[in-house]
Design a protein around this motif. Structure first.
Motif, PDB file in Angstrom:
ATOM      1  N   ILE A 128       0.843  -1.185   0.000  1.00 22.80           N
ATOM      2  CA  ILE A 128       0.000   0.000   0.000  1.00 22.80           C
ATOM      3  C   ILE A 128       0.884   1.242   0.000  1.00 22.80           C
ATOM      4  N   ILE A 129       0.581   2.180  -0.855  1.00 23.35           N
ATOM      5  CA  ILE A 129       1.279   3.463  -0.877  1.00 23.35           C
ATOM      6  C   ILE A 129       0.219   4.554  -0.808  1.00 23.35           C
ATOM      7  N   ASP A 130       0.348   5.419   0.170  1.00 19.97           N
ATOM      8  CA  ASP A 130      -0.626   6.485   0.360  1.00 19.97           C
ATOM      9  C   ASP A 130      -0.295   7.678  -0.524  1.00 19.97           C
ATOM     10  N   ALA A 131      -1.330   8.349  -0.993  1.00 15.43           N
ATOM     11  CA  ALA A 131      -1.144   9.601  -1.722  1.00 15.43           C
ATOM     12  C   ALA A 131      -0.659  10.683  -0.761  1.00 15.43           C
ATOM     13  N   PRO A 132       0.060  11.692  -1.252  1.00  9.86           N
ATOM     14  CA  PRO A 132       0.520  12.784  -0.386  1.00  9.86           C
ATOM     15  C   PRO A 132      -0.624  13.575   0.250  1.00  9.86           C
ATOM     16  N   PHE A 133      -1.835  13.472  -0.305  1.00  8.55           N
ATOM     17  CA  PHE A 133      -3.028  13.989   0.344  1.00  8.55           C
ATOM     18  C   PHE A 133      -4.063  12.883   0.292  1.00  8.55           C
ATOM     19  N   ASP A 134      -4.689  12.589   1.422  1.00  9.42           N
ATOM     20  CA  ASP A 134      -5.585  11.438   1.530  1.00  9.42           C
ATOM     21  C   ASP A 134      -6.823  11.620   0.652  1.00  9.42           C
ATOM     22  N   LEU A 135      -6.952  10.748  -0.351  1.00 14.62           N
ATOM     23  CA  LEU A 135      -8.104  10.779  -1.245  1.00 14.62           C
ATOM     24  C   LEU A 135      -9.124   9.698  -0.900  1.00 14.62           C
ATOM     25  N   GLY A 136      -8.917   9.038   0.238  1.00 11.45           N
ATOM     26  CA  GLY A 136      -9.865   8.035   0.679  1.00 11.45           C
ATOM     27  C   GLY A 136      -9.719   6.692   0.006  1.00 11.45           C
ATOM     28  N   LEU A 137      -8.580   6.467  -0.664  1.00 14.42           N
ATOM     29  CA  LEU A 137      -8.356   5.215  -1.389  1.00 14.42           C
ATOM     30  C   LEU A 137      -7.254   4.409  -0.715  1.00 14.42           C
ATOM     31  N   ASP A 320     -11.150  17.623   2.901  1.00 12.44           N
ATOM     32  CA  ASP A 320     -11.398  17.244   1.509  1.00 12.44           C
ATOM     33  C   ASP A 320     -10.394  17.814   0.515  1.00 12.44           C
ATOM     34  N   ILE A 321      -9.817  18.974   0.823  1.00 11.72           N
ATOM     35  CA  ILE A 321      -8.881  19.588  -0.119  1.00 11.72           C
ATOM     36  C   ILE A 321      -7.695  20.180   0.638  1.00 11.72           C
ATOM     37  N   PRO A 322      -6.509  20.190   0.013  1.00 14.32           N
ATOM     38  CA  PRO A 322      -5.338  20.807   0.646  1.00 14.32           C
ATOM     39  C   PRO A 322      -5.444  22.328   0.568  1.00 14.32           C
ATOM     40  N   ASP A 323      -5.406  22.966   1.710  1.00  9.23           N
ATOM     41  CA  ASP A 323      -5.515  24.420   1.755  1.00  9.23           C
ATOM     42  C   ASP A 323      -4.164  25.083   1.528  1.00  9.23           C
ATOM     43  N   THR A 324      -3.107  24.468   2.048  1.00  9.70           N
ATOM     44  CA  THR A 324      -1.752  24.984   1.861  1.00  9.70           C
ATOM     45  C   THR A 324      -0.835  23.829   1.463  1.00  9.70           C
ATOM     46  N   ILE A 325       0.386  24.150   1.111  1.00 11.61           N
ATOM     47  CA  ILE A 325       1.361  23.129   0.746  1.00 11.61           C
ATOM     48  C   ILE A 325       1.623  22.188   1.921  1.00 11.61           C
TER      49      ILE A 325
END
Length: 339
Positions: A128-137, A320-325
């Motif tokens: 399993i590899i997680d995305a840099p921002f959690d997309l729920g997958l 749900d969305i990245p607000d900052t870096i």
């Protein structure tokens, strides 16, 4: 920043991202596909709505409405948000015209990264590899790698798995035209089954400016390339101090005369407005619609109402969305998302 100003910024800050990667010259989508296997881009356009533009290929402006048309596509309206997100991006005609607030532009560019991944990734133990921002997958991959580092103007990381007819991908990129005052990050995570046309795509593109509000676009699409049925959630929002956003949930059939899809839209200025759009709709058709939608769904979309009503809007929060870096996190395989 109000809605009109926000959308003006989006069009004025056209992303030159495509020029930082290997150019793929073509006259149409078929030639593009023959040059590299951009199946996420092409399959998404067979699944979700791709609204044809009447604008000149040399202009960043929308077409001027003819006499009698409403100004539905004026910057800041809900229908403008729909058109911006789902305009039918064509390479190379729309290069330098459509920016990364458009889902198909994002998919076209990330398709280039997938081609690099196929040719250059290193085999790893499937994990399993997680995305840099959690997309729920939660997905496993067996090949991964990266190109360049965070000190470079352009860098990207990737993990893929090709299992029979199913293609799985987690693609990330960073573009820093003016570090640290202007930085952009993006993610695509999804799968496509070439045997039955089933598509699942999740994308994010985040734009950061030190001196002004940036923006972020997230779109989740599931559907079928064969019958063009789909469901989606999408949001485009300002970042940091901005409170402007437009959030969309939708379902239906995206192509063909007599077929319709229904969008339910919520924004910082309007709530629960409906847009029933025919599968053949173009920019001109959208111009004739009510600029901020209808309070009830049109009868042509009655079969999609229950599905749309059961869907949850993406919100303009860091859930749900990245607000900052800083909302992008590190990974053992991917690049570090630190300015």
């Amino acid at each position: 920043m109000n809605n009109k100003m926000k959308w003006g910024v989006l069009w004025l800050t056209i992303v030159s991202f495509a020029f930082t990667v290997v150019s793929c010259k073509s006259d149409d989508d078929d030639e593009t596909s023959s040059n590299f296997n951009n199946f996420f881009y092409s399959s998404a356009k067979d699944t979700a709505p791709a609204i044809a533009s009447e604008a000149s290929s040399s202009s960043t402006e929308l077409s001027s409405p003819t006499e009698g048309r409403q100004a539905a596509l004026a910057s800041g309206t809900m229908i403008y948000s729909i058109y911006t997100l789902f305009r039918d991006y064509q390479y190379p005609t729309d290069e330098g015209v459509v920016d990364m607030s458009n889902i198909y532009k994002v998919l076209f560019e990330t398709g280039r990264i997938y081609e690099t991944a196929k040719n250059n990734c290193t085999s790893i133990t499937e994990q399993i590899i997680d995305a840099p921002f959690d997309l729920g997958l939660t997905e496993t991959y067996n090949c991964a790698g990266y190109q360049n580092t965070m000190s470079d103007t352009y860098a990207y990381g990737y993990a893929i798995k090709e299992s029979g007819s199913v293609k799985h991908a987690l693609l990330t990129y960073r573009w820093a035209p003016d570090m640290p005052t202007h930085v952009e990050h993006g993610i695509l995570q999804g799968s496509y089954d070439e045997s039955n046309g089933v598509l699942s795509l999740h994308t994010i593109h985040n734009v950061y400016y030190a001196s002004a509000d940036g923006f972020v676009v997230r779109t989740d699409i599931t559907g079928d390339t064969d019958d063009h049925s789909f469901t989606l959630r999408s949001i485009i929002s300002g970042t940091v101090s901005s409170t402007n956003y437009t959030s969309i949930v939708g379902s239906g059939i995206s192509q063909g005369a007599g077929n319709y899809f229904l969008f339910k839209v919520n924004s910082d200025s309007e709530s629960n407005r409906y847009f029933c759009i025919e599968g053949t709709a173009t920019e001109a058709d959208l111009e004739l619609m009510s600029d901020n939608g209808d309070v009830t769904a049109d009868a042509n979309c009655s079969s999609y109402v229950s599905t749309v009503e059961s869907m949850t809007f993406l919100t303009d929060t860091t859930a749900d969305i990245p607000d900052t870096i800083d909302d992008f996190t590190d990974s053992s395989i991917f690049l570090t998302y630190t300015p």
